[in-house]
Design an enzyme around this catalytic site. Structure first.
Site, mmCIF file in Angstrom:
data_model
loop_
_atom_site.group_PDB
_atom_site.id
_atom_site.type_symbol
_atom_site.label_atom_id
_atom_site.label_comp_id
_atom_site.label_asym_id
_atom_site.label_seq_id
_atom_site.Cartn_x
_atom_site.Cartn_y
_atom_site.Cartn_z
ATOM 1 N N GLU A 114 -27.548 -35.729 8.723
ATOM 2 C CA GLU A 114 -27.545 -34.672 7.684
ATOM 3 C C GLU A 114 -27.045 -33.359 8.304
ATOM 4 O OE1 GLU A 114 -27.778 -35.468 4.321
ATOM 5 O OE2 GLU A 114 -28.930 -37.258 4.099
ATOM 6 N N GLU A 134 -30.588 -46.327 7.494
ATOM 7 C CA GLU A 134 -31.384 -46.256 6.402
ATOM 8 C C GLU A 134 -31.335 -47.726 5.922
ATOM 9 O OE1 GLU A 134 -30.550 -41.680 6.766
ATOM 10 O OE2 GLU A 134 -29.696 -43.741 7.234
#
Length: 262
Positions: A114, A134
């Site tokens: 990110e 994730e």
């Protein structure tokens, strides 16, 4: 933000250059709520300081840039708190037009990706690895804008490959698909990041910021023709600046320009 209150990031100023280091190497620079807050304050300070023109974001140690959320801290506290400006205080910050360079010194996973995607340039050590794990822990890369940024930055198929599998890729593969600008030996990482910063610093600061604003703001428009008639405040500021006159004058006089940012 004072040295007495900052525990999880280092804010080091070198003239017009900021080196911002995520400093939790014992947990591979994973972030918990206090680390998010400190980084958000650091980016606030960078944005507000007119003397700073470029920032390099990196991680402490040789093992990791950032591996995302500190899952152990999350499991213990249940606290998902992040600043309004997003993961690491940067992923939801859409009005920062000063350049950001990611110097990826090792593992870049989950939230680390990110941060990388929110930076403008990326250079990585050749041992760095990249991935979005994730789904392998029952989660998705939500909330930081990565699922929105990746298809815009590297193309849909490569983005889907990273997002849907949870697999890691090498620095060379990350460079091939467009996640990075360069891959260098670990010992040369910060030297190369600083060289990129120096290239930016050779340019007029208002021109750099105007260029970034035009590119990012244009992404919000589906129609190319509409982007050509959009209002870009930093472009207007640049055209009215002393630097816009200094550049051609310096060229005509065959000398190095003296940028003032005014």
């Amino acid at each position: 933000m004072t040295p007495e209150t900052v525990r999880f990031c280092r804010y080091e100023v070198e003239g017009p250059l900021l080196i911002l280091t995520i400093d939790r190497p014992e947990v591979l620079n994973a972030l918990h709520p206090q680390a998010h807050r400190e980084l958000a304050e650091a980016f606030d300070r960078y944005a507000a300081d007119a003397s700073l023109r470029v920032a390099i974001v990196t991680g402490a140690g040789e093992r990791a840039f950032c591996v995302g959320t500190d899952l152990k801290a999350l499991a213990a506290s249940g606290d998902h708190t992040k600043p309004a400006t997003g993961f690491a205080g940067i992923t939801h910050r859409f009005d920062l037009y000063k350049p950001l360079i990611a110097a990826v010194n090792g593992l870049c996973l989950g939230g680390g990706m990110e941060i990388l995607a929110a930076c403008d340039l990326g250079v990585a050590s050749d041992h760095a690895q990249f991935g979005l794990p994730e789904p392998r822990v029952g989660l998705a890369a939500l909330g930081g804008g990565l699922l929105q940024r990746l298809p815009r930055q590297i193309g849909m198929k490569d983005a889907m490959g990273l997002v849907l599998t949870g697999n890691r890729i090498s620095a060379d593969e990350a460079r091939r698909i467009g996640l990075l600008n360069e891959v260098v030996p670990a010992a040369e990482l910060m030297k190369r990041a600083r060289a990129l910063a120096e290239d930016i610093l050779a340019c007029a600061p208002l021109a750099v910021q105007a260029s970034k604003q035009v590119m990012l703001q244009s992404l919000a428009q589906a129609n190319l023709a509409a982007t050509l008639h959009e209002d870009y405040p930093l472009a207007r500021r640049m055209l009215d600046s002393d630097d816009a006159r200094e550049g051609p004058q310096a060229f005509a006089e065959k000398r190095k320009p003296n940028w003032t940012g005014q």
